[in-house]
Each structure stands twice: as structure tokens, then as C-alpha cells.
Design a protein around this motif. Structure first.
Motif, PDB file in Angstrom:
ATOM      1  N   MET A 134       0.839  -1.177   0.000  1.00  0.00           N
ATOM      2  CA  MET A 134       0.000   0.000   0.000  1.00  0.00           C
ATOM      3  C   MET A 134       0.884   1.239   0.000  1.00  0.00           C
ATOM      4  N   GLY A 135       0.526   2.183  -0.819  1.00  0.00           N
ATOM      5  CA  GLY A 135       1.126   3.498  -0.748  1.00  0.00           C
ATOM      6  C   GLY A 135       0.215   4.380   0.082  1.00  0.00           C
ATOM      7  N   LEU A 136       0.763   4.991   1.108  1.00  0.00           N
ATOM      8  CA  LEU A 136       0.001   5.843   2.017  1.00  0.00           C
ATOM      9  C   LEU A 136       0.552   7.254   1.901  1.00  0.00           C
ATOM     10  N   THR A 137      -0.313   8.202   1.592  1.00  0.00           N
ATOM     11  CA  THR A 137       0.151   9.579   1.419  1.00  0.00           C
ATOM     12  C   THR A 137      -0.899  10.554   1.924  1.00  0.00           C
ATOM     13  N   GLY A 138      -0.486  11.791   1.999  1.00  0.00           N
ATOM     14  CA  GLY A 138      -1.351  12.880   2.426  1.00  0.00           C
ATOM     15  C   GLY A 138      -0.490  14.100   2.635  1.00  0.00           C
TER      16      GLY A 138
END
Length: 192
Positions: A1-5
Motif C-alpha cells: 500500500m502506498g500511504l500519502t497525504g
């Protein structure tokens, strides 16, 4: 999973909640600190480019001073990224590739959209919060409002992040609300 913000949106909290459920989380921010630790090639390259005055008496990087330089000048920020991003990516992918099959691996990476990394992941999760909430969080961390706004402006917009997202988690409310959303996400990931 790529998690960004975006900065202040709460992606680190989502990463923590996922890790508590059994995910292996690799943090680009943590690796960014490692690659500029005293005695590293990364720190030497940063000091050569931006000046020895950014090193304290113990030889550690003054990250706040460097931040004031690079977030005020897009060309300087781009140069810093040229120095650090390859080093960060090399360590991150080595760690992600070592995660056993069947275990959820999460790459917590602020610049996922800016670096066009979305196609590298099975799922991209974007964490969002409204601007005022983000500014309040960043001010609690010691950033002045102008500095916080400059950092937010230097990153991809919410619309750009949403365009690559498989899942968008809202983090403008309570921690309990966020925890429920992460639990729902975890159940979906575990089922599929």
C-alpha cells in the motif's frame, strides 16, 4: 500500500493505526532522517550543497534551518530532493521487498503523487484534513502559519492526490472516527 497525504493531514497517525493491526510500515520520513544522520554520505552531500552552517556542534543537521531554505525556494527544494530521494527510495524498497508474502506492507510517503509513484502499489490510500485543521496541527508542532502554508503549497493538492487514490480517509474529525475508518480499511485489505 502506498500511504500519502499532505503535511498535517494525519498520515502518520494512519500508519501507526495500520502498524497496530499488523502491517509493516516503512516511513519515508524516518528514512529521510537516517540518510542525513551524522557521518552519512547523504549528510555530506547536503552540507556540501547548502553549507556547513546547517550542522550543529555535534555534526547533526539542523532540519529546521534547512526547511526554511528549501521551502522558500522551489529550485533549492528540487536540488535537495535530487540529493535525498534516490537514497530514501533505495532504503525504502529494500525494506518493502523484505516483507513476507501475505503480510500488508505500507509505504508511508509524502511525495507519492509528486514523484508519480501511484502505479507501484496495489492500493493508494490518501489521508485528508481541511486546511484549518492542518494549520492548527502544524502550529502545535512549532511551525509558524506562513511556514506551514509554504509547506502545504509545495506539495500536491488534495485534488491531485484524490485523482490517484483508491481510498480517501478523512481526518478532519476525531481520532475515534479516524480509527474506525482505518479499521474498515484493514478489514477490506484483510478480506481481499
Amino acid at each position: 500500500m502506498g500511504l500519502t497525504g499532505g503535511i498535517g493531514a494525519g498520515k502518520s497517525e494512519v500508519a501507526r493505526l495500520l502498524a497496530a493491526r499488523g502491517a509493516v510500515v516503512v516511513s519515508a520520513d524516518a528514512i529521510a532522517r537516517e540518510v542525513v544522520a551524522p557521518g552519512t554520505e547523504g549528510l555530506a552531500a547536503v552540507a556540501a550543497e547548502f553549507g556547513q552552517q546547517l550542522l550543529d556542534a555535534d555534526g547533526a543537521l539542523d532540519r529546521a534551518a534547512l526547511g526554511r531554505i528549501v521551502f522558500a525556494d522551489p529550485a533549492r527544494r528540487a536540488r535537495l530532493e535530487e540529493i535525498l530521494l534516490p537514497r530514501i527510495a533505495e532504503r525504502a524498497w529494500a525494506r518493502l521487498e523484505s516483507v513476507p508474502a501475505g503480510q500488508v506492507a505500507v509505504y508511508d510517503v509524502p511525495l507519492l503523487v509528486e514523484e508519480r509513484m501511484q502505479d507501484l502499489f496495489d492500493v493508494v490510500v490518501v489521508v485528508e484534513a481541511d486546511l484549518e485543521t492542518r494549520l492548527e496541527r502544524l502550529e502545535r508542532r512549532g511551525l509558524e502559519r506562513e511556514q506551514a502554508l509554504a509547506r502545504i503549497a509545495s506539495q500536491a493538492s488534495d485534488a491531485e492526490r484524490r485523482a490517484v487514490a483508491d481510498v480517501v480517509l478523512s481526518n478532519s474529525g476525531s481520532l475515534e472516527s479516524l480509527a474506525r475508518a482505518v479499521e474498515e480499511l484493514w478489514q477490506r485489505l484483510s478480506a481481499g
